[in-house]
Design a protein around this motif. Structure first.
Motif, short mmCIF file in Angstrom:
data_model
loop_
_atom_site.label_atom_id
_atom_site.label_comp_id
_atom_site.label_asym_id
_atom_site.label_seq_id
_atom_site.Cartn_x
_atom_site.Cartn_y
_atom_site.Cartn_z
N LEU A 114 -23.06 21.98 12.44
CA LEU A 114 -24.24 22.74 12.03
C LEU A 114 -24.48 23.93 12.95
O LEU A 114 -24.79 25.04 12.49
CB LEU A 114 -25.47 21.83 11.99
CG LEU A 114 -26.77 22.46 11.48
CD1 LEU A 114 -26.58 23.03 10.08
CD2 LEU A 114 -27.90 21.43 11.48
N LEU A 115 -24.35 23.73 14.26
CA LEU A 115 -24.53 24.84 15.20
C LEU A 115 -23.50 25.94 14.96
O LEU A 115 -23.82 27.13 15.04
CB LEU A 115 -24.41 24.33 16.64
CG LEU A 115 -25.63 23.63 17.22
CD1 LEU A 115 -25.31 23.06 18.60
CD2 LEU A 115 -26.84 24.56 17.30
N GLY A 116 -22.27 25.53 14.65
CA GLY A 116 -21.25 26.52 14.37
C GLY A 116 -21.55 27.32 13.11
O GLY A 116 -21.43 28.55 13.10
N LEU A 117 -21.98 26.63 12.06
CA LEU A 117 -22.25 27.30 10.79
C LEU A 117 -23.54 28.11 10.83
O LEU A 117 -23.71 29.06 10.06
CB LEU A 117 -22.31 26.27 9.66
CG LEU A 117 -20.97 25.59 9.34
CD1 LEU A 117 -21.16 24.44 8.36
CD2 LEU A 117 -19.97 26.61 8.79
N ALA A 119 -24.26 30.07 13.16
CA ALA A 119 -23.85 31.38 13.64
C ALA A 119 -23.51 32.30 12.47
O ALA A 119 -23.73 33.52 12.54
CB ALA A 119 -22.65 31.24 14.59
N TYR A 120 -22.97 31.73 11.40
CA TYR A 120 -22.66 32.52 10.20
C TYR A 120 -23.95 33.09 9.61
O TYR A 120 -23.98 34.24 9.15
CB TYR A 120 -21.94 31.65 9.18
CG TYR A 120 -21.80 32.28 7.81
CD1 TYR A 120 -20.88 33.30 7.58
CD2 TYR A 120 -22.61 31.87 6.75
CE1 TYR A 120 -20.77 33.89 6.33
CE2 TYR A 120 -22.50 32.45 5.50
CZ TYR A 120 -21.58 33.46 5.29
OH TYR A 120 -21.48 34.04 4.06
N ASP A 121 -25.02 32.30 9.64
CA ASP A 121 -26.32 32.78 9.15
C ASP A 121 -26.77 34.01 9.93
O ASP A 121 -27.24 34.99 9.36
CB ASP A 121 -27.35 31.66 9.26
CG ASP A 121 -28.76 32.14 9.02
OD1 ASP A 121 -29.12 32.38 7.86
OD2 ASP A 121 -29.51 32.29 10.01
N TRP A 142 -27.38 24.45 1.30
CA TRP A 142 -27.08 23.03 1.08
C TRP A 142 -25.60 22.73 1.29
O TRP A 142 -25.24 21.64 1.75
CB TRP A 142 -27.52 22.61 -0.33
CG TRP A 142 -28.98 22.30 -0.40
CD1 TRP A 142 -29.96 23.05 -0.99
CD2 TRP A 142 -29.63 21.16 0.15
NE1 TRP A 142 -31.19 22.46 -0.84
CE2 TRP A 142 -31.01 21.28 -0.15
CE3 TRP A 142 -29.21 20.04 0.87
CZ2 TRP A 142 -31.96 20.34 0.25
CZ3 TRP A 142 -30.14 19.10 1.26
CH2 TRP A 142 -31.49 19.24 0.96
N MET A 143 -24.74 23.70 0.97
CA MET A 143 -23.30 23.51 1.23
C MET A 143 -23.03 23.44 2.73
O MET A 143 -22.22 22.63 3.19
CB MET A 143 -22.50 24.65 0.59
CG MET A 143 -22.42 24.59 -0.92
SD MET A 143 -21.53 26.01 -1.62
CE MET A 143 -19.90 25.77 -0.90
N ILE A 144 -23.71 24.29 3.51
CA ILE A 144 -23.56 24.25 4.97
C ILE A 144 -24.03 22.90 5.51
O ILE A 144 -23.36 22.28 6.35
CB ILE A 144 -24.37 25.40 5.61
CG1 ILE A 144 -23.70 26.74 5.33
CG2 ILE A 144 -24.53 25.17 7.12
CD1 ILE A 144 -24.48 27.93 5.81
N LEU A 145 -25.16 22.44 5.00
CA LEU A 145 -25.70 21.16 5.45
C LEU A 145 -24.78 20.01 5.08
O LEU A 145 -24.50 19.13 5.90
CB LEU A 145 -27.09 20.96 4.84
CG LEU A 145 -27.93 19.82 5.42
CD1 LEU A 145 -28.20 20.03 6.88
CD2 LEU A 145 -29.23 19.70 4.64
N TYR A 218 -20.25 36.06 16.28
CA TYR A 218 -20.94 36.89 17.27
C TYR A 218 -20.10 38.08 17.71
O TYR A 218 -20.65 39.07 18.22
CB TYR A 218 -21.38 36.04 18.45
CG TYR A 218 -22.64 35.27 18.13
CD1 TYR A 218 -23.84 35.95 17.95
CD2 TYR A 218 -22.63 33.90 17.96
CE1 TYR A 218 -25.00 35.27 17.62
CE2 TYR A 218 -23.78 33.20 17.63
CZ TYR A 218 -24.97 33.90 17.46
OH TYR A 218 -26.11 33.23 17.12
N THR A 219 -18.80 38.03 17.50
CA THR A 219 -17.99 39.23 17.70
C THR A 219 -18.38 40.30 16.68
O THR A 219 -18.55 41.48 17.02
CB THR A 219 -16.49 38.91 17.58
OG1 THR A 219 -16.13 37.95 18.58
CG2 THR A 219 -15.65 40.15 17.74
#
Length: 319
Positions: A114-117, A119-121, A142-145, A218-219
């Motif tokens: 969840l922390l990784g995804l 970052a996409y947000d 919901w797909m991320i979750l 973040y890059t």
């Protein structure tokens, strides 16, 4: 059953975090306070996000589930540890140890993903703000979750049967305050090659893949921020990402030590310190970091307080 056979039914003994000295009572009080503060802080965060319409956004939707995961996995460890101190013993049955291991790996694995995804947000919000409603739709959230929970569950279902089926023919004294993977591995004897291979694969999947998503996201954010001409825009972008980056560094840093460094670098004392950091302290820091560094959460808290006071005033007048 002879001594060379696998031992599945015997109880384990947790040495715990508290040693028999004068400081153990003080340390118990600190851990107890951290636990209740973490439960309250995460509970308040979930309540604010649920009740305040201004926080009904993808970022806060994901953040509310991060708080829920924090509540769940700190609850699988700390209550048992505190109860052991009060009772003066650290016995844990094989079944209870297996259940704790399974739940802990599932919740922590879900938080890694969840922390990784998340970052996409932040990447979409800064780099593609006009497409944010489409790229971070309700369905995508919901797909991320679901992906996060699936990753955590897969981690639990892969590692738990392998770990707990190892022959524990050595000491059943766990030099830790809960049934953690590296510590359980040190108790086992026999061929550990299959376990170590699965553990390595799970660690790559659970740590390096989400961390790669964070680095890539973040890059892109840094490149976009560097191209911004507005100083105010840069400041706002950094403020948006800084809270998430602090949580990622704290959580991933301790976990990388625990699961990625070779066993030769580990000692029982270091393992306990790093485990305390990402299993007990981080669940408290997460909501504090997001609330203290986030104006939206602070304003939502003020609105809820004002609403409660207004309701209380109306009730008194009607009375």
């Amino acid at each position: 059953m002879n001594g060379n056979n696998k031992t599945f039914s015997s109880d384990f003994t947790l040495t715990g975090l508290f040693t028999n000295n004068k400081a153990s009572g003080f340390l118990f009080g600190i851990i107890c306070a951290i636990f209740f503060m973490a439960m309250i802080a995460n509970g308040v965060m979930i309540f604010l996000i649920y009740i305040d319409p201004h926080l009904h956004t993808p970022m806060y939707f994901l953040l509310s589930h991060l708080s829920f995961i924090d509540i769940m996995y700190i609850s699988t460890i700390v209550p048992k540890m505190l109860a052991d101190y009060l009772e003066g013993e650290g016995t844990i049955s094989f079944i209870a140890c297996t259940a704790q291991y399974f739940l802990y790996m599932g919740f922590v694995g879900a938080e890694f993903f969840l922390l990784g995804l998340m970052a996409y947000d932040r990447y979409v919000a800064i780099c593609n703000p006009l497409r944010y409603p489409v790229l971070m739709s309700h369905r995508v959230c919901w797909m991320i979750l679901a992906s996060s929970w699936f990753g955590g569950a897969l981690d639990s279902f892969l590692l738990t049967p392998i770990t707990m089926s190892l022959p524990f023919c050595a000491s059943h004294k766990i030099n830790h305050f809960f049934c953690e993977a590296p510590t359980m591995l040190r108790l086992a004897c026999g061929d550990k090659a299959a376990y170590e291979m699965v553990m390595y694969i799970c660690c790559v999947m659970m740590l390096l893949i989400p961390f790669s998503v964070v680095i890539a996201s973040y890059t892109g954010v840094l490149i976009t921020v560097h191209q911004m001409k507005s100083a105010e825009g840069k400041k706002k972008a950094f403020a948006t990402c800084s809270s998430h980056m602090m949580v990622v560094i704290l959580f991933y840093g301790a976990a990388l030590y625990t699961y990625m460094l070779p066993q030769s670098y580990h000692t029982p004392t270091k393992d306990k310190v790093f485990s305390v950091f990402y299993t007990i302290i981080t669940p408290l820091l997460n909501p504090l970091i997001y609330s203290l560094r986030n104006r939206d959460v602070a304003e939502a808290f003020k609105r809820v307080l004002a609403r409660c006071r207004g309701t209380h005033g109306v009730t008194r007048e009607e009375f």
